[in-house]
Design an enzyme around this catalytic site. Structure first.
Site, short mmCIF file in Angstrom:
data_model
loop_
_atom_site.label_atom_id
_atom_site.label_comp_id
_atom_site.label_asym_id
_atom_site.label_seq_id
_atom_site.Cartn_x
_atom_site.Cartn_y
_atom_site.Cartn_z
N CYS A 1 0.83 -1.20 0.00
CA CYS A 1 0.00 0.00 0.00
C CYS A 1 0.86 1.25 0.00
CB CYS A 1 -0.96 -0.04 1.19
SG CYS A 1 -2.29 1.15 1.04
N HIS B 1 -3.56 -5.52 0.79
CA HIS B 1 -2.94 -5.79 2.09
C HIS B 1 -2.99 -7.28 2.44
CE1 HIS B 1 -2.41 -1.69 3.76
NE2 HIS B 1 -3.45 -1.38 3.00
N GLU C 1 -1.42 -8.68 4.80
CA GLU C 1 -1.34 -8.83 6.26
C GLU C 1 -2.70 -8.63 6.91
OE1 GLU C 1 -0.81 -6.15 4.67
OE2 GLU C 1 -1.10 -4.36 5.89
#
Lengths: 276, 1000
Positions: free
Chosen positions: A103, A231, A233
């Site tokens: 990002c 993302h 994560e």
């Protein structure tokens, strides 16, 4: 061939923080869960002691709002690195290391010229992540298809990913000749697709930002440096997916259990696996 | 001031796009929707640099500020688009926070390795070039659409003028103040009339102008006069008076909630709110989960053996009325500091929001004065600005914003209500000591951390839109700077806290230093501050302004002397400004010096406890609204579709999508649910990756019920806040509440009577459910006095509004549930009884608007039977923990009909429903069954294989098996007489549901 210094079971990972980076905790968790030894390190501490980079095999630019996106997302942090740490970064990526930008981290990497770095990393931007076509911050789950021929070490063995995006400036842009080079060298690691896997063809919300060629992630020709807007994560636990309650309901009725972790973990396991 | 005196920049760097600019395209489309004949827009971002850098450095800076792939730049030569008719430049007024300029300045400093003056060196503007059939008037109206005159200035040039002038020019908004930097003595040996005027209009400056209200009434002024004449034997300084006024304000001391009111000697807060909490805690005994209630910046409850979650919900109504963006961003970033200031500093892990707006499609203007220039921002502008403020504040801070709501009523047209909340997470022990205990010790240094001090927020109610040339900073409103706060937050919570570098911490909010320092000094005795040490945004502030300024992004800490160097060094390395401005003392005096001279010397107990308590009396007249007489509508399918497309029921996914609710990777039960992405009314976060525990968040709010019965309004708000949490997987056992009373006209005994009733319900239902209040905040004067479109005087009061927020701990998020129907064939059950309780309902509002143009109110607001409901909620929780429930939605605004539509739309599955199977009491009409808002109801779907187990689990609870999920695209409803009355396509419903805010 991998250098001797990096062949460790627990690659040391630096997760950058400071000035508005805000996904450092979850990024560290994902790397640690994958088996890395990860430290969150403030950019100012690196500037103060640049030699610390020598001790790391993975450098991670987490998501966030470095400098509040002021003057353009990722630009100010890229300038801070360019103005203070350019030589050290040249040395770092010159070793057999990995760099992952997520990002805002991708935006920094793009402005810093770490990806696609078609002629090698020199510190000059070749691509841009522009304002979303909606001209608004978008937080949505997207479907991604992985480029099979892509050299990125982060995406090995992955075909599809369902993970969220959350950004105001993720609209991938590259001039024609750069875009052509990215395509012919298979450097567009991931693209936005429809839930059935067919191309998004720029159509909102499947392509959430208007990115050219639906590009969501780009790597350098070595495959060791990758920037991605979505993302990974944020999909590491079984309760992360936006449809996990539906999947749980299916699992209950089929008498099976949900997978123990989210599919975003594959990116981090690949990074750690590179050093095994 | 003559024009030539306006400071000028040396360099003007204009950054423009060489490729497509999405911002420009979206703006052009929006302006066309608003009726402007705009063909195309070009935008440049401009940096005005007023510093001793070389031409070469200026070019290098421009290279750095432009994205080399997509942007170009021009230095000291005006950018000229190929085609444009009007150019509109928007910049800030002097003294308004310019975050982009700060970042640009730091980048230029880093590049040139040269420190630049933070006050005067870099400023930014944006220029919009418009092509189209636009005259000057149209350009001015566009300027008014883009800018807020309270914080921004607009310069308009036609294409010819722009070319002739050689661009927009080099003027920069440098602050020039000519305050006398000293304290004045204010004589209190004056007549009562003069004393009253002092309270109402403020201290007089030497030129006779007044500084703005102290908001002190005669009772307080008398006590102050007596204190100074008889105890201190002198007149007060302006610093002392302003400080007392801040400390004693309604905002800080909640004088109405503290006042003796009718027979309630202790006041509403102690008798209704705190007493409920004390009783619940007593009754829970060893199961009490409260750790810190009402005493700190937020309320804290036990999360698990190691962690505490803290919650606080604030209001920021007045600032948001003036500057919607600035008001809401400083609101959200401000309430984040309540988490940071909880105990030894909690990490913010989730934001909440709640917005009450007038109909954004409403056009009729309102004016502050009889001057046309005093027009209020339109409801649409207020809505857009408020929404955007929380977007920037929350997203930039890296705090997820999962939970929120919007609610519409035209009585919010004078003042919107902007609720903002933050949940924080902190270990139960920090450095071996309980984290909720903090104590400044005598000798500890007082350190201010974060932003600098300007005139921001001083006497927030008074404002002036001064022109650039006057050099006067905008005072009433402020723009937040989330990145400054993020740096501060990281440095404190992630580093200084664990290193044990401070003993106490609190937020600088209302009243600024005057309140934070004095508040913390209660922990040890008193304080001494040298005010000239406080870092300022610009020169020329008077001492009283420094002391009470509400400049944002600041915390105050107590640092042991032997830790001071380490603390300041850490802050320096993290790019956070920190300054020691004084010390805490054991002596019960507060002392402030300025350049060596004592300008404030007060007894601490007078400052804190000298405020005389008010005595209030109330009246209450039960409201009589006729039961509206209309037949069960002849076209129920159309009504069913209309009911999901009301402002108060429609999708606000456009907000959910622009608020990052996935950051921190703690999202679990999300704001948008199912394949249909339908807004849910509760969310769950999972703050620890290694623990299955979660935190459930929800709320309830029913201003329309208050038009009938304030007691029931409050009861329903509590029942809804509780029920919503239970319906997603929360438990009645560990659920706490927060109260936010937003009242109006609170000197009116009738309004106070309504307040008392609502407060009594708070006690009754918090006790009945065993859900303690842990924090609250009130805002008592949400009224607007001004003029309508015909310049007739109007007073528009927000309806008395009680927001009850809920926060609970979920033992295992794996058992949480979403609202979407999941499998065709699943059985649909309605838990709870439906009564004829349409009073204040969305349905009556709709029918009234359809029939007579004005909403119906009705005569019976829903009642709440807490004992019965609690039994149902506990049974449902148990069933969910056994995995017996496949979807679950709390029945809220819009009743059963809207709940059914939402579950169907979320699952993108149809359903067949039989209204005769709905458990009812005294209801016969189909529309009443569908749209009555009776409380205590939850709509669930269940795997047919689990039907017996589920029904057994719910034994003793009113339960109706009302239908089944179907594999087609339609919601089909049979009436009580067996005939099909509604057929609605799920796809078409989704279109209606999403269509309301499609242009937002």
């Amino acid at each position: 061939m991998k250098a001797q210094t990096t062949s460790t079971a627990q690659p040391r990972t630096l997760v950058l923080t400071g000035y508005g980076i805000n996904c450092d905790n979850e990024t560290r968790y994902a790397f640690e869960r994958a088996g890395a030894r990860a430290d969150i390190v403030h950019i100012n501490d690196i500037i103060e002691t640049p030699s610390m980079l020598d001790g790391y095999q993975i450098f991670s630019f987490p998501g966030g709002f470095s400098y509040g996106d002021d003057t353009g997302s990722g630009k100010a942090l890229a300038n801070r690195i360019k103005n203070n740490l350019l030589d050290e970064f040249l040395a770092f990526v010159g070793r057999d290391t990995l760099v992952l930008g997520i990002c805002n981290g991708f935006q920094v990497m793009a402005n810093l010229g770490l990806v696609p770095a078609l002629g090698g990393f020199r510190g000059d931007a070749e691509v841009s992540l522009e304002h979303n076509e909606s001209s608004r911050y978008e937080c949505r789950w997207v479907d991604l298809a992985v480029e099979r021929a892509c050299p990125s070490v982060f995406i090995r063995g992955i075909e599809r990913l369902h993970i969220p995006i959350a950004h105001g400036e993720g609209n991938f842009y590259a001039p024609e000749e750069i875009l052509a080079a990215i395509e012919t060298r298979y450097l567009a690691c991931m693209r936005y697709v429809l839930p059935d896997g067919s191309p998004a063809n720029g159509v909102f919300p499947h392509n959430p930002n208007g990115a050219l060629h639906d590009i969501a992630a780009v790597c350098d020709p070595s495959g060791r440096l990758m920037g991605m807007m979505p993302h990974p994560e944020r999909n590491i636990l079984p309760t992360h997916r936006d449809d996990w309650t539906l999947r749980r309901e299916h699992a209950r009725r089929d008498g099976v259990t949900l997978p123990e972790e989210g599919e975003g973990m594959a990116i981090f396991r690949n990074a750690v696996g590179y050093f095994r | 001031m003559p024009a030539h005196a306006i400071p000028q920049a040396r360099y003007r760097i204009e950054v423009f796009y060489r490729v497509h600019d999405a911002r420009a395209r979206v703006l052009a489309a929006k302006l066309r929707r608003l009726g402007f004949r705009v063909d195309a827009v070009v935008i440049t971002d401009n940096y005005l640099v007023n510093a001793a850098i070389t031409d070469e450095q200026a070019r290098a800076a421009a290279d750095m500020l432009a994205q080399r792939v997509t942007q170009g730049h021009a230095v000291n030569q005006p950018y000229l688009p190929e085609r444009f008719d009007q150019a509109v430049e928007i910049g800030f007024l002097p003294g308004v926070t310019d975050n982009v300029a700060t970042t640009a300045r730091e980048a230029i400093e880093d590049l040139a390795k040269l420190p630049l003056d933070p006050e005067t060196s870099v400023f930014t503007t944006t220029t919009y070039f418009f092509a189209g059939a636009l005259d000057r008037d149209a350009a001015e109206r566009i300027g008014a659409e883009l800018a807020n005159p309270l914080i921004q200035r607009v310069k308009i040039l036609s294409a010819d003028e722009y070319r002739a002038a050689g661009g927009m020019g080099m003027a920069i908004p440098v602050v020039t103040l000519h305050e006398r930097p000293e304290a004045d003595v204010v004589s209190l040996a004056v007549s009562d009339d003069e004393l009253l005027r002092l309270g109402r209009e403020g201290i007089a400056d030497p030129d006779g102008t007044r500084r703005g209200p102290l908001a002190l009434d005669m009772l307080s002024l008398g006590v102050i006069k007596n204190y100074f004449q008889n105890i201190e034997k002198r007149d007060p300084t302006d610093v002392e008076l302003e400080s007392i006024a801040q400390t004693w304000s309604e905002h800080c001391k909640h004088t109405i909630f503290a006042a003796k009111i009718d027979e309630i000697d202790e006041g509403i807060f102690k008798a209704c709110i705190r007493a409920a909490t004390e009783r619940v805690r007593r009754e829970k005994g060893k199961d009490d989960f409260c750790l810190s209630v009402f005493s700190d910046n937020a309320g804290g409850i036990i999360f698990d053996d190691e962690w505490i979650v803290a919650d606080k919900v604030e209001t920021h109504n007045s600032p948001s009325a003036l500057d919607p963006f600035g008001g809401s961003i400083t609101g959200i970033v401000g309430v984040n500091r309540d988490a940071l200031g909880f105990g030894m500093g909690a990490r913010p892990i989730a934001n909440r929001y709640g917005f009450c707006f007038a109909d954004p499609f409403r056009e009729a203007p309102l004016y502050r004065t009889t001057d046309r220039e005093s027009r209020l921002l339109s409801p649409r502008r207020i809505m857009e600005g408020v929404i955007h403020g929380v977007n920037v504040g929350g997203n930039c801070s890296g705090i997820p914003t999962p939970q929120g709501f919007v609610y519409f009523d035209d009585r919010y047209s004078g003042k919107p209500l902007v609720f903002v909340g933050t949940v924080g997470l902190i270990p139960r022990e920090v450095n071996g000591a309980p984290s909720v205990e903090k104590r400044a010790m005598p000798g500890d240094r007082i350190v201010m951390v974060g932003g600098r001090v300007g005139r921001d927020g001083i006497h927030g109610a008074t404002f002036s839109s001064e022109a650039l040339s006057s050099g006067s900073p905008a005072t009433a409103v402020q723009i937040g700077d989330p990145i400054t706060q993020k740096k501060l937050s990281d440095a404190i919570v992630a580093e200084a806290r664990g290193m044990g570098l401070y003993r106490s911490i609190t937020d600088n909010g209302a009243g600024g230093l005057s309140c934070s320092v004095a508040e913390m000094a209660r922990e040890c005795g008193g304080f001494e501050v040298d005010l000239e040490l406080v870092p300022l945004k610009y020169h020329g502030l008077a001492p009283w302004q420094i002391w009470v300024s509400e400049s944002q992004e600041r915390m105050t800490l107590a640092i042991p002397p032997d830790k001071l160097d380490a603390f300041l060094d850490l802050m320096r390395r993290r790019g956070v400004e920190a300054t020691a401005i004084g010390a805490f003392t054991a002596r019960e005096r507060g002392i402030v010096r300025y350049r060596g001279k004592t300008i404030f010397d007060l007894d601490m107990s007078f400052l804190h406890d000298g405020l005389p308590r008010k005595t209030l009396t109330t009246t209450y007249t039960p409201k009589k609204n006729p039961y509206p007489d209309f037949p069960d509508p002849a076209e129920p399918s159309a009504v069913f579709a209309d009911m999901v497309a009301r402002l108060n029921t429609a999708s606000f996914a456009f907000i959910s999508h622009q608020y990052d609710h996935e950051v921190q990777a703690n999202s679990c039960i999300k704001p948008l649910q199912g394949r249909g992405r339908v807004n849910a009314n509760a969310t769950v976060i999972r703050p620890r990756y290694d623990s299955p525990r979660g935190v459930v968040l929800s709320q309830g709010l029913y201003p329309s019920y208050g038009d009938i019965d304030p007691y029931r309004m409050a009861a329903c708000a509590i029942d809804t806040a509780v029920r919503n949490a239970v319906a997603v997987g929360g438990s009645l056992d560990v659920l706490a509440l927060l109260d936010n009373f937003c009242w109006c006209d609170s000197t009116n005994p009738e309004r106070l009577g309504e307040l008392k009733l609502a407060a009594r319900a708070c006690y009754d239902y918090a006790v009945a459910y065993g859900t303690p209040f842990v924090s609250g905040k009130d805002s008592m004067f949400n009224d607007f006095r001004g003029y309508d479109e015909h310049f007739n005087e109007v007073m528009i009061s927000a309806p008395p509004t009680l927001l009850v927020s809920s926060i609970g701990v979920v033992e295992d998020v794996g058992f949480c549930q979403t609202i979407d129907f999941k499998f065709p064939g699943d059985l649909i059950y309605l838990i709870g009884e439906t009564l004829d309780e349409t009073g204040g309902s969305e349905y009556l509002a709709y029918m009234g608007e359809r029939t007579s143009g004005a909403r119906y109110i009705g005569d019976t607001a829903p009642s709440v039977d807490a004992a019965k409901n609690a039994t149902a909620y506990r049974a449902l929780s148990a069933a969910m923990r056994r995995g017996l429930v496949a979807s679950s939605i709390s029945v809220e605004r819009g009743g059963l009909g809207v709940a059914l539509a939402k579950s169907a739309m979320a699952g993108m599955l149809g359903c067949g429903i039989d209204l005769s199977a709905v458990p009812t009491k005294g209801v016969s009409r189909n529309d009443t069954i569908l749209y009555s808002e009776s409380q205590g109801r939850v709509l669930v779907s269940v795997d047919p294989n689990n039907a017996d187990a589920f029904e057994t689990a719910m034994r003793g609870v009113a339960l109706g098996r009302i239908g089944a999920v179907t594999n087609d695209d339609s919601v089909c409803v049979k009436g009580t007489n067996g005939g099909n009355i509604i057929t609605a396509s799920v796809d078409a419903l989704l279109g209606r549901y999403r269509g309301v805010f499609k242009d937002f």
